[in-house]
Design a protein around this motif. Structure first.
Motif, mmCIF file in Angstrom:
data_model
loop_
_atom_site.group_PDB
_atom_site.id
_atom_site.type_symbol
_atom_site.label_atom_id
_atom_site.label_comp_id
_atom_site.label_asym_id
_atom_site.label_seq_id
_atom_site.Cartn_x
_atom_site.Cartn_y
_atom_site.Cartn_z
ATOM 1 N N ALA A 63 32.640 48.654 42.540
ATOM 2 C CA ALA A 63 32.401 47.283 42.099
ATOM 3 C C ALA A 63 32.853 47.085 40.660
ATOM 4 C CB ALA A 63 30.918 46.936 42.247
ATOM 5 N N LEU A 64 32.595 48.082 39.808
ATOM 6 C CA LEU A 64 33.036 47.993 38.411
ATOM 7 C C LEU A 64 34.560 47.941 38.323
ATOM 8 C CD1 LEU A 64 32.269 47.946 35.426
ATOM 9 C CD2 LEU A 64 32.296 50.466 35.463
ATOM 10 N N ALA A 65 35.223 48.736 39.160
ATOM 11 C CA ALA A 65 36.693 48.702 39.180
ATOM 12 C C ALA A 65 37.204 47.355 39.673
ATOM 13 C CB ALA A 65 37.221 49.830 40.062
ATOM 14 N N ARG B 48 42.976 45.524 37.491
ATOM 15 C CA ARG B 48 43.922 44.608 38.121
ATOM 16 C C ARG B 48 44.894 45.421 38.970
ATOM 17 N NH1 ARG B 48 40.534 41.850 36.927
ATOM 18 N NH2 ARG B 48 40.501 39.917 35.717
ATOM 19 N N GLY B 49 45.586 44.753 39.850
ATOM 20 C CA GLY B 49 46.538 45.444 40.711
ATOM 21 C C GLY B 49 45.853 46.125 41.872
ATOM 22 N N GLU B 50 46.335 47.317 42.242
ATOM 23 C CA GLU B 50 45.793 48.022 43.400
ATOM 24 C C GLU B 50 44.362 48.500 43.181
ATOM 25 O OE1 GLU B 50 48.422 51.177 44.361
ATOM 26 O OE2 GLU B 50 50.079 49.858 44.965
ATOM 27 N N LYS B 51 43.997 48.821 41.893
ATOM 28 C CA LYS B 51 42.639 49.287 41.614
ATOM 29 C C LYS B 51 41.636 48.134 41.618
ATOM 30 C CE LYS B 51 44.013 53.333 38.904
ATOM 31 N NZ LYS B 51 43.883 54.013 37.602
ATOM 32 N N GLY B 52 42.105 46.942 41.326
ATOM 33 C CA GLY B 52 41.218 45.787 41.349
ATOM 34 C C GLY B 52 40.855 45.401 42.764
ATOM 35 N N GLY B 53 39.896 44.538 42.862
ATOM 36 C CA GLY B 53 39.457 44.201 44.210
ATOM 37 C C GLY B 53 39.198 42.724 44.399
ATOM 38 N N PRO B 54 38.988 42.391 45.627
ATOM 39 C CA PRO B 54 39.106 43.253 46.805
ATOM 40 C C PRO B 54 40.563 43.669 47.066
ATOM 41 C CG PRO B 54 37.840 41.271 47.297
ATOM 42 C CD PRO B 54 38.502 41.050 45.986
#
Length: 319
Positions: free
Chosen positions: A115-117, A122-128
């Protein structure tokens, strides 16, 4: 007297002569044709009921498709609302960066870290993460989907839909629904953990420094941005499922048209068999010099007249 007796004996001999196979078949022909017409009529009625069933199935699928498109539009609208709210909060915070220094309970777990990520990266590490329905493997379904998407003529769409197996499109819809359900289960705990991270950053003291207040507001903006991305991703999923239901609408409609044409053909076969039964009955009665053939012929003429009157367009009737 001798001539009368000889004529009587000749008539008796003629009546006692065995009938040929053609004569026996001619006597049974009206009955056989009548039975055949009844069979054709029953089959035509059954095919018509099948056509009505598939037409009602198409109506149900159209209602489901409409619901899916409405849900996709609702989530898209929610995404825009989240985006607008996040932009307003960013401006209120003076575009300060979001900081998540205060950790909520269970923040060290896998869901809390993810959730923190989602909130900060941003990008692939961001979510969902990017979401996409399972690929359609059937080439005929793909072809029909492209036809619907490019708004090809209805006749061409139904022609392509007639080649699609109803079991395959149903399986494709089931796979998409399961993917949506699984995605909701995977995202729900992470989204809840993200909300806990945002709540942990809120400042309750009115005399807190402006920097702390701006950081808390920026954290709220990050939370709304996460919701904006989530709603946008879910709207794409709902839109894809709506397309699949629209495909099954066309498939069900094409199946209904097949059974309707079958019913029409069987109705024509029934009428031909009935005409043959009437003609053979009249011929048999005429051969036996029965007065019933004239009565039956008059009834037939009356029925033809009534049927012709029923085919007259209502606008041409004088009353």
């Amino acid at each position: 007297m001798s001539s009368d007796a000889s004529a009587s004996n000749a008539g008796d001999k003629k009546s006692d002569e065995p009938k040929t196979l053609l004569e026996k078949a001619g006597a049974a022909l009206p009955v056989a044709l009548t039975a055949l017409a009844a069979v054709f009529g029953s089959m035509s009625n059954g095919a018509l009921q099948e056509a009505m069933y598939w037409k009602s199935q198409a109506a149900q699928d159209q209602a489901k498709s409409t619901s899916q498109w409405s849900l996709a539009g609702f989530k898209r609208d929610r995404s825009l609302m989240m985006q607008t709210t996040a932009a307003q909060l960013r401006a209120t915070a003076g575009y300060a960066p979001a900081k998540f220094d205060a950790a909520p309970k269970d923040a060290s777990g896998a869901e809390g870290q993810k959730a923190l990520a989602w909130l900060t990266e941003r990008g692939e590490k961001g979510g969902p993460p990017p979401s996409k329905l399972p690929d359609i493997e059937d080439e005929r379904i793909k072809e029909l989907r492209d036809a619907i998407e490019h708004r090809e003529p209805e006749r061409d769409q139904l022609k392509k839909a007639g080649r699609v197996d109803i079991a395959r499109i149903t399986k494709t819809i089931d796979d998409a629904e399961r993917y949506k359900e699984q995605t909701d289960k995977e995202w729900a705990p992470v989204v809840a953990a993200a909300e806990a991270w945002v709540r942990a950053q809120q400042v309750s003291k009115p005399d807190a420094p402006d920097a702390a207040k701006h950081a808390a507001t920026a954290a709220q903006a990050a939370g709304f941005e996460l919701e904006q991305r989530r709603y946008r991703a879910e709207s794409r999923i709902e839109q894809g499922i709506g397309f699949l239901y629209e495909i099954r609408v066309k498939v069900s409609a094409a199946e209904s048209d097949k059974h309707r044409r079958k019913s029409d053909a069987l109705s024509i076969a029934m009428l031909v068999a009935q005409i043959g039964a009437v003609a053979s009955s009249l011929a048999l009665a005429r051969k036996q010099k029965s007065a019933l053939w004239l009565f039956a012929g008059l009834i037939g003429l009356v029925s033809v007249g009534v049927g012709g009157y029923a085919l007259i367009p209502p606008a041409l009737l004088p009353f």
